[in-house]
Design an enzyme around this catalytic site. Structure first.
Site, PDB file in Angstrom:
ATOM      1  N   GLY A 116      37.381 -13.210 -38.576  1.00 41.33           N
ATOM      2  CA  GLY A 116      37.614 -12.307 -37.766  1.00 41.33           C
ATOM      3  C   GLY A 116      36.341 -12.570 -36.610  1.00 41.33           C
ATOM      4  O   GLY A 116      35.351 -13.099 -37.547  1.00 41.33           O
ATOM      5  N   CYS A 117      36.162 -13.472 -35.782  1.00 38.79           N
ATOM      6  CA  CYS A 117      34.864 -13.295 -34.743  1.00 38.79           C
ATOM      7  C   CYS A 117      34.089 -12.587 -34.730  1.00 38.79           C
ATOM      8  O   CYS A 117      32.942 -12.732 -34.526  1.00 38.79           O
ATOM      9  CB  CYS A 117      35.594 -14.594 -33.410  1.00 38.79           C
ATOM     10  SG  CYS A 117      36.105 -13.447 -32.733  1.00 38.79           S
ATOM     11  N   TYR A 118      34.753 -11.308 -33.733  1.00 39.47           N
ATOM     12  CA  TYR A 118      33.911  -9.959 -33.378  1.00 39.47           C
ATOM     13  C   TYR A 118      33.270  -9.240 -35.088  1.00 39.47           C
ATOM     14  O   TYR A 118      32.414  -9.187 -35.177  1.00 39.47           O
ATOM     15  CB  TYR A 118      34.685  -8.544 -33.205  1.00 39.47           C
ATOM     16  CG  TYR A 118      35.281  -9.396 -31.618  1.00 39.47           C
ATOM     17  CD1 TYR A 118      33.510  -9.431 -30.789  1.00 39.47           C
ATOM     18  CD2 TYR A 118      36.307  -9.378 -31.370  1.00 39.47           C
ATOM     19  CE1 TYR A 118      34.047  -9.191 -29.123  1.00 39.47           C
ATOM     20  CE2 TYR A 118      36.921  -9.762 -29.703  1.00 39.47           C
ATOM     21  CZ  TYR A 118      35.626  -9.588 -29.057  1.00 39.47           C
ATOM     22  OH  TYR A 118      36.121  -9.763 -27.752  1.00 39.47           O
ATOM     23  N   THR A 120      32.477 -11.269 -38.130  1.00 36.90           N
ATOM     24  CA  THR A 120      31.296 -12.040 -38.269  1.00 36.90           C
ATOM     25  C   THR A 120      30.186 -11.861 -37.400  1.00 36.90           C
ATOM     26  O   THR A 120      29.014 -11.463 -38.405  1.00 36.90           O
ATOM     27  CB  THR A 120      31.625 -13.239 -38.114  1.00 36.90           C
ATOM     28  OG1 THR A 120      32.673 -13.828 -38.620  1.00 36.90           O
ATOM     29  CG2 THR A 120      30.623 -14.169 -37.856  1.00 36.90           C
TER      30      THR A 120
END
Length: 324
Positions: A116-118, A120
């Site tokens: 996921g972006c967060y 990462t």
């Protein structure tokens, strides 16, 4: 020489389209596409998945699980960009820089889950510090983060841009809107597992009045620890961990050059790159520190990471189709 075939199931979505654009002009692989009129026909999608060397799933979680069940070709590898398999034991987590052997696990895996972006940003900062013993696994981690509204996919983009069109004056729009206030955000289990924390972090995400970009902040009240690390120790641990990683640059300790007018941290400077940029700001006298990760939520936070993992899975140059 036959080039590997790649199928993007969900090519028309935000992440799928970004991945396609990064792959379309490559000569070291072939993107195979479904007839647009048949993109919702299960049998046709299954046929395309099994014809690919790697199928990239850019789908809602339930649809991703269903697509995986259609795989009958033992040679087909799956790279899942959804949340569905990120904490599944039989899947490899697609963050190559997380540990010394993670890249090799990705290279030999048939099932890889894109981060996921967060998570990462969070894991890039927290994982080396916990694994390296500078922070205890019992540390009560808190995360304050903000993302551009493109992180919510096509529906949120349309809603937000419609709202912006109706209320174009900056003063009439909210610049910062926290969400996920039920404390059951889908990313927290992923954060906890791969940071090796005993408890889920307290995660407060927000959407900003900008399309693209992300900042993840982890405040550290170091005074709460019996053997508190210094800012230099935190910075050295991150710097050594990522010393040879082209996509994870670590800025100098207390880097004032990142502060506009000497005060304000820039939010969107990692846009259009595959970097997750790391920063350590610390005051040893007060025993306080702030860890910051900056990334493009559509780059290293989504499509860029997927292309990086795809390259590793296919044994191609890891940097192909990516910019740092």
């Amino acid at each position: 020489m036959t080039v590997p075939k790649v199928f993007i199931d969900g090519e028309a979505g935000t992440t799928g389209l970004q991945i396609y654009q990064r792959l379309a002009d490559r000569e070291d692989l072939e993107v195979i596409s479904i007839d647009p009129d048949k993109r919702k026909v299960a049998s046709e999608r299954a046929k395309m998945i099994n014809a690919a060397d790697v199928a990239i799933l850019c789908l809602p979680d339930d649809a991703a699980r269903e697509a995986v069940s259609w795989v009958t070709n033992p040679q087909t590898k799956i790279l899942d960009a959804s949340t569905a398999h990120r904490t599944a034991d039989e899947w490899v987590y697609g963050f190559p820089e997380m540990s010394a052997d993670q890249r090799s696990h990705i290279a030999t895996a048939n099932r890889v889950s894109n981060p996921g972006c967060y998570p990462t940003g969070f894991l890039a900062l927290m994982s080396p510090l916990v694994r390296g013993g500078l922070l205890p696994a019992t540390f009560p981690a808190t995360v304050n983060a903000i993302s551009g509204y493109s992180g919510g996919g096509k529906k949120l983009i349309a809603q937000y841009e419609g709202f912006r069109a109706e209320a174009p004056a900056e003063e009439s729009r909210s610049p910062y809107s926290p969400y996920g206030l039920g404390f059951r955000h889908k990313h927290v289990k992923e954060m906890q597992k791969y940071a090796r924390l005993h408890h889920v972090p307290l995660f407060v995400p927000a959407v900003g009045d900008f399309a693209q970009g992300m900042v993840v902040q982890i405040p550290l009240p170091l005074w709460s620890l019996e053997d508190a690390p210094t800012g230099k120790q935190l910075h050295e641990k991150l710097s050594s961990h990522y010393a040879n990683e082209p996509f994870v640059p670590v800025a100098p300790l207390n880097d004032q050059g990142q502060l506009r007018d000497g005060s304000f941290f820039e939010t969107k400077s990692a846009n259009q790159t595959n970097e997750v940029q790391l920063f350590v700001f610390a005051n040893d006298e007060t025993k306080e520190a702030l860890l910051i990760a900056r990334l493009d939520n559509l780059g290293k936070g989504a499509s860029g990471a997927a292309v990086q993992n795809l390259n590793i899975m296919l044994g191609l140059s890891e940097k192909s189709g990516l910019s740092s």
